[in-house]
Scaffold this motif. Structure first.
Motif, PDB file in Angstrom:
ATOM      1  N   ASN A 167      -4.697   2.443   9.536  1.00 14.46           N
ATOM      2  CA  ASN A 167      -4.924   3.635   8.720  1.00 14.46           C
ATOM      3  C   ASN A 167      -3.691   4.528   8.755  1.00 14.46           C
ATOM      4  O   ASN A 167      -2.824   4.383   9.611  1.00 14.46           O
ATOM      5  CB  ASN A 167      -6.139   4.408   9.234  1.00 14.46           C
ATOM      6  CG  ASN A 167      -7.420   3.604   9.169  1.00 14.46           C
ATOM      7  OD1 ASN A 167      -7.605   2.778   8.281  1.00 14.46           O
ATOM      8  ND2 ASN A 167      -8.319   3.847  10.112  1.00 14.46           N
TER       9      ASN A 167
ATOM     10  N   VAL B  24       0.850  -1.184   0.000  1.00 18.46           N
ATOM     11  CA  VAL B  24       0.000   0.000   0.000  1.00 18.46           C
ATOM     12  C   VAL B  24       0.888   1.237   0.000  1.00 18.46           C
ATOM     13  O   VAL B  24       2.022   1.188   0.498  1.00 18.46           O
ATOM     14  CB  VAL B  24      -0.953  -0.015   1.224  1.00 18.46           C
ATOM     15  CG1 VAL B  24      -0.184   0.102   2.532  1.00 18.46           C
ATOM     16  CG2 VAL B  24      -2.015   1.055   1.111  1.00 18.46           C
TER      17      VAL B  24
ATOM     18  N   GLY C  42      -2.233   5.144   3.087  1.00 23.71           N
ATOM     19  CA  GLY C  42      -3.297   4.203   2.807  1.00 23.71           C
ATOM     20  C   GLY C  42      -3.672   3.368   4.014  1.00 23.71           C
ATOM     21  O   GLY C  42      -3.177   3.577   5.126  1.00 23.71           O
ATOM     22  N   SER C  43      -4.558   2.403   3.766  1.00 20.43           N
ATOM     23  CA  SER C  43      -5.081   1.560   4.841  1.00 20.43           C
ATOM     24  C   SER C  43      -5.022   0.099   4.454  1.00 20.43           C
ATOM     25  O   SER C  43      -5.091  -0.255   3.277  1.00 20.43           O
ATOM     26  CB  SER C  43      -6.545   1.932   5.145  1.00 20.43           C
ATOM     27  OG  SER C  43      -6.666   3.261   5.577  1.00 20.43           O
TER      28      SER C  43
END
Length: 121
Positions: free
Chosen positions: A83, A12, A16-17
């Motif tokens: 997160n 990611v 981002g998560s």
């Protein structure tokens, strides 16, 4: 026999998560603690977050406000919502479960196989 299986790692971009999930299965009498650890290359394994059967939750300072751990006691699962990921979160993430297999058994500390989380800058 007890198994602990993780899922949900991946690649990611920063900011981002990702959501990690872990399920414990097998001959389980009770689960005391479910948690997530991580190990980055060249570093020691560290506790990221854990949730104790009474509901107490602990986070390492570096993830407070960004990660959320949750547990489903009925399904013997634990999840980690991550997160605002940063490159320094890159590591192999391991699920750890402290459990008993009978009323009289000792506590077993069971590890999952690990799942890679890579955060690109």
């Amino acid at each position: 026999q007890v198994q602990v299986v993780e899922s949900g790692g991946g690649l990611v971009q920063a900011g981002g998560s990702l959501r990690l999930s872990c399920a414990a299965s097998g001959s389980i009498f009770s689960i005391n603690v479910m948690g997530w650890y991580r190990q980055a290359p060249g570093k020691e394994r560290e506790l990221v977050a854990r949730i104790i059967s009474g509901g107490n939750i602990n986070y390492v300072d570096s993830v407070k406000g960004r990660f959320t751990i949750s547990r489903d006691n009925a399904k013997n699962t634990v999840s980690l919502q991550m997160n605002s990921l940063m490159p320094e979160d890159t590591a192999v993430y391991f699920c750890n479960v402290d459990l008993t297999t009978s009323r009289d058994s000792p506590t077993f500390h069971i590890w999952g196989q690990g799942t890679q989380v890579t955060v690109s800058s």
